[in-house]
Structure formats: structure tokens, C-alpha cells
Design a protein around this motif. Structure first.
Motif, PDB file in Angstrom:
ATOM      1  N   ASP A 101       0.853  -1.190   0.000  1.00 30.35           N
ATOM      2  CA  ASP A 101       0.000   0.000   0.000  1.00 30.35           C
ATOM      3  C   ASP A 101       0.889   1.240   0.000  1.00 30.35           C
ATOM      4  OD1 ASP A 101      -2.014   1.815   0.138  1.00 30.35           O
ATOM      5  OD2 ASP A 101      -2.586   1.374   2.213  1.00 30.35           O
ATOM      6  N   TRP A 102       1.181   1.765  -1.196  1.00 29.12           N
ATOM      7  CA  TRP A 102       2.069   2.917  -1.303  1.00 29.12           C
ATOM      8  C   TRP A 102       1.417   4.211  -0.818  1.00 29.12           C
ATOM      9  CZ3 TRP A 102       6.965   2.007  -1.889  1.00 29.12           C
ATOM     10  CH2 TRP A 102       7.382   0.829  -2.528  1.00 29.12           C
ATOM     11  N   TYR A 103       0.092   4.242  -0.774  1.00 35.60           N
ATOM     12  CA  TYR A 103      -0.584   5.447  -0.270  1.00 35.60           C
ATOM     13  C   TYR A 103      -0.402   5.604   1.250  1.00 35.60           C
ATOM     14  CZ  TYR A 103      -2.828   5.930  -4.804  1.00 35.60           C
ATOM     15  OH  TYR A 103      -3.065   6.099  -6.151  1.00 35.60           O
ATOM     16  N   SER A 104       0.060   4.543   1.927  1.00 38.34           N
ATOM     17  CA  SER A 104       0.302   4.617   3.370  1.00 38.34           C
ATOM     18  C   SER A 104       1.772   4.868   3.691  1.00 38.34           C
ATOM     19  CB  SER A 104      -0.149   3.315   4.044  1.00 38.34           C
ATOM     20  OG  SER A 104      -1.524   3.073   3.805  1.00 38.34           O
ATOM     21  N   PHE A 105       2.516   5.367   2.713  1.00 41.27           N
ATOM     22  CA  PHE A 105       3.938   5.632   2.944  1.00 41.27           C
ATOM     23  C   PHE A 105       4.087   6.714   4.012  1.00 41.27           C
ATOM     24  CE2 PHE A 105       8.063   7.572   2.009  1.00 41.27           C
ATOM     25  CZ  PHE A 105       8.868   6.449   1.894  1.00 41.27           C
ATOM     26  N   PRO A 106       4.920   6.497   5.047  1.00 41.84           N
ATOM     27  CA  PRO A 106       5.054   7.489   6.133  1.00 41.84           C
ATOM     28  C   PRO A 106       5.604   8.820   5.621  1.00 41.84           C
ATOM     29  CG  PRO A 106       5.968   5.364   6.781  1.00 41.84           C
ATOM     30  CD  PRO A 106       5.696   5.277   5.316  1.00 41.84           C
ATOM     31  N   ALA A 107       5.113   9.889   6.222  1.00 42.57           N
ATOM     32  CA  ALA A 107       5.500  11.228   5.768  1.00 42.57           C
ATOM     33  C   ALA A 107       6.915  11.591   6.188  1.00 42.57           C
ATOM     34  CB  ALA A 107       4.510  12.260   6.306  1.00 42.57           C
TER      35      ALA A 107
END
Length: 421
Positions: free
Chosen positions: A80-86
Motif C-alpha cells: 500500500d504505497w498510499y500509506s507511505f510514512p510522511a
């Protein structure tokens, strides 16, 4: 008769000049085409170093690390690349989620090339290095042994170390290559990936490895790079990835560039998942990747491939590499160079006109002597004339008047005697 003879000689010289011009034109064309010949030979394999090999696991990113980062979707089946940490970077993810080498290959060649650490290092017979790829982290082993030091090499692969995603089957791709780094993946159609050997869990594989060496000559019509670690495919791939990094605005772990330009934001990370396309015209006009002068390839022949029940239960596999007795070498040589061109033109000129270097030197010497003789004769005439005028100016005024009087008296008077007085 003399006119006919002169006409015959003139026709002969003209015909020889036409033949010489045509022959020189053909020889120059042959020289400009740079013809080559390939010479094939066989050398004993014990004189050659062992081939380098690269191990690439099927796992791009370990599932346990992705779970810790909160990047698993669909019950652990997808990333899930949309959950990559900021507050993270893509380089950090690739370093932490890489498959550990010492767990993937716990034993190699009776312990001589067993990895000393999770990311490689030096061993007794060589060294392991890691390289970031889009498919994950691959590990390359470069040996300092020759084929005479061992007739085979065995690699033990433990697939449990991959921590694959749910529903995925683990495997390992093995690349045999020379000093040139292999292209382990090629998304572009104009870049050819290196051939690999796929080893799945539970398999026992035995291979016969044959070496092929090609050495090309760097020509004007086809220049090549003589660096031993250079390959045209790898150069093009680096150029494509450098262009993609420029279009995205950051560098992915598998792209060349400064360390501080790594991708950080979610938009940049998503752009690396499906990078922008780079066309072949851009690569052809911008990348400037000539051919390599030295190409080393290793082909394999399967001697045995079977499945062991114990290996399936323990989720491991191993491959045995055996070396052929000879290595095939193909060398390209230039067959018509500048020395051949000079000798052929000189032979044609000598046959048609009888000229040689010695005759040209003799003609030049005769011409210089003629020029020097003319210069000396002119100088002597000038000196003689000047001496006469000087003598005339040195005559006493009385003698000069006597000479003039003698001229006026007529031809019967001896003018020379009067002048001598």
C-alpha cells in the motif's frame, strides 16, 4: 619517327596514370571500410577466473518490514504505497526491507564464499556487494579464484528468509556474468535483460557452465569502450533512470544521483512506482553509449533438475555449478590498415612508373643540385661584372683620356694597349 615515339610514350604514361588513379581510389575505399576478421580459439578453462554471479530474490520488500511500516493491504497481499510514512524516505525503506544475504545464502562453496553479514562483505575468496534494483536488493559475488581451484561450486538457498507477501511463491534468480554488471530487469524494449536461472523452493539443480569471450576492435565506423566493467545495456539503463529521476524530481534507490535527492513526499513515491516513459530516440541521441570492446558471457546446460521432498518441507534449494574444460574466445582483428594501404599504393606506383623512395630522393637531390648550380652561376656572373666596373673606375684619369683618344684615332690604334697603360 621521333614524333611517333613521343606519342607512344605519352599514351603509355596516360594509361598508367588512369590505372593508378583507379587502383588508389579502390584501395582508399577498402581502407575506409575497415574490414575485419574474427578468429576463434579455445583456451583451457583453468586459466580463467571464476565467473561472477548475482543473486536476486523474488521479494522486493520483506513483508514483516512492510507490516511494521503499515504499508500492507488486502490482508498482506499487496504493498500500500498510499500509506507511505510522511517522515521517511524511499532509501530508508529499501535498506530496512531488503532480504538479508546471510540468511538467504547461509552456505556457499564449502564456506569459502559464505556471506559475512546481512549486506555482504569480504570473504576468504572474494567479496559480496549489494545493489538496489526496482525489484528489490540483489547481491553480487566477485571471486578471486580461477577455475583450476575447484571443479564445482554449490549455493544453498533458504527461501524462508524472503518473507514473501501472502499468496506469493518464493524463488531466486541467479545471474552468471563477467566483470560487467548484469541488467537484472529491463522495462524498456530497447534494453535486453541478462539471462538468468530461476531456482524455486525444493529444487536441486546441477548446471554445466561454459564461457564465451568476445574481444572487438575499436574502429572509426564503430567505436567501442575498452573498460572491463562497461556494458552498453547497463549504460543505457543508467541513462534512462537518470532521465526518469530528472522528470520525477527526485532519485529512487535504483536510480543514479546524489544521496540527498532521494524521494520523500507521497507524490514522488507514487511517481516512482510507475515512472515516466523514456523513448528510444532520446536514448539514441542523448545517452552516447557505444558498444563494449570486451564481452564475457556464460551459458549453462542443465545436467539435472529435480525436486527433493525434504527441501520442499524445509523451504530450501541448492544449485551446483560445474565448469567446462575450455573457454571459447573470439577475437576481432583489422585486416586492412594504414600499413597495407601504403604498401599497396607504393607497389602500384612502382609497377606502373618505376618509382620508389630511393628514386624520389635521387630526383630531389638532382633538382636541388640544379638549383644550387644556377644560383652559383648567377652569383659568379654578378661578381665578374662588378669586378669589371670596379676596374674601370680605378683607371687613372690620364689613361682614360688616352683610351678615348685612341678610339677617336681609328681602328689602327691598339686600344687594349692604351687601356692597359
Amino acid at each position: 619517327m621521333a614524333t611517333l615515339r613521343t606519342l607512344l610514350y605519352a599514351c603509355l604514361v596516360l594509361l598508367s596514370a588512369v590505372l593508378l588513379a583507379r587502383q588508389c581510389y579502390e584501395l582508399v575505399l577498402l581502407y575506409a571500410s575497415e574490414p575485419t576478421a574474427s578468429i576463434s580459439s579455445r583456451t583451457p578453462a583453468d586459466r580463467w577466473p571464476l565467473p561472477d554471479f548475482t543473486v536476486c530474490p523474488s521479494t522486493r520488500l520483506r513483508g514483516d518490514v512492510l507490516r511494521a511500516w503499515g504499508m500492507l493491504a488486502d490482508h498482506g497481499r499487496w504493498e500500500d504505497w498510499y500509506s507511505f510514512p510522511a517522515n521517511a524516505t524511499l532509501d530508508q525503506l529499501w535498506q530496512e526491507a531488503a532480504v538479508d544475504l546471510d540468511k538467504l545464502v547461509p552456505e556457499c562453496f564449502h564456506g569459502f564464499c559464505t556471506p559475512p553479514g546481512s549486506r555482504g562483505g569480504a570473504t576468504e575468496t572474494g567479496s559480496w556487494t549489494s545493489s538496489a534494483q526496482k525489484r528489490g536488493t540483489c547481491y553480487t559475488y566477485r571471486s578471486n579464484l580461477t577455475m583450476n581451484d575447484g571443479v564445482f561450486m554449490t549455493l544453498l538457498i533458504i527461501h524462508n528468509a524472503q518473507h514473501v507477501l501472502a499468496g506469493s511463491e518464493p524463488f531466486v534468480d541467479l545471474f552468471l556474468h563477467g566483470e560487467q554488471d548484469p541488467v537484472v530487469e529491463a522495462e524498456e524494449r530497447f534494453i535486453v535483460a541478462h539471462p538468468s536461472i530461476r531456482l524455486r523452493s525444493g529444487e536441486r539443480l546441477e548446471l554445466l557452465v561454459r564461457g564465451h569471450m568476445e574481444e572487438a576492435s575499436s574502429l572509426r565506423r564503430r567505436p567501442c569502450v575498452a573498460d572491463r566493467g562497461y556494458s552498453r545495456a547497463h549504460c543505457r539503463q543508467r541513462c534512462v533512470r537518470r532521465r526518469q529521476a530528472k522528470l520525477i524530481g527526485c532519485r529512487a534507490p535504483w536510480m543514479p544521483g546524489p544521496q540527498e535527492e532521494t524521494c520523500r513526499s507521497l507524490r514522488q513515491v507514487l511517481a516512482t512506482v510507475v515512472p515516466p516513459e523514456v523513448t528510444f530516440p532520446y536514448v539514441r541521441h542523448t545517452c552516447h553509449c557505444p558498444l563494449e570492446c570486451r564481452r564475457e558471457t556464460w551459458t549453462t546446460e542443465e545436467l539435472r533438475r529435480d525436486t527433493l521432498e525434504a527441501a520442499v518441507q524445509n523451504n530450501w534449494s541448492y544449485v551446483t555449478l560445474k565448469w567446462a574444460e575450455v573457454v571459447h574466445v573470439t577475437t576481432e582483428q583489422l585486416t586492412y590498415g594504414s600499413s597495407s594501404l601504403i604498401s599497396d599504393i607504393g607497389g602500384t606506383v612502382g609497377m606502373l612508373f618505376g618509382f620508389s623512395v630511393l628514386s624520389l630522393v635521387q630526383m630531389l637531390e638532382a633538382w636541388l643540385k640544379k638549383l644550387m648550380r644556377k644560383g652559383t652561376a648567377g652569383k659568379r656572373a654578378t661578381v665578374k661584372q662588378m669586378s669589371v666596373w670596379s676596374t674601370r673606375k680605378a683607371v687613372a684619369p690620364e689613361a682614360e683620356s688616352e683610351v678615348k683618344g685612341a678610339w677617336s684615332k681609328g681602328p689602327g690604334v691598339n686600344v687594349e694597349d692604351a687601356f692597359n697603360k
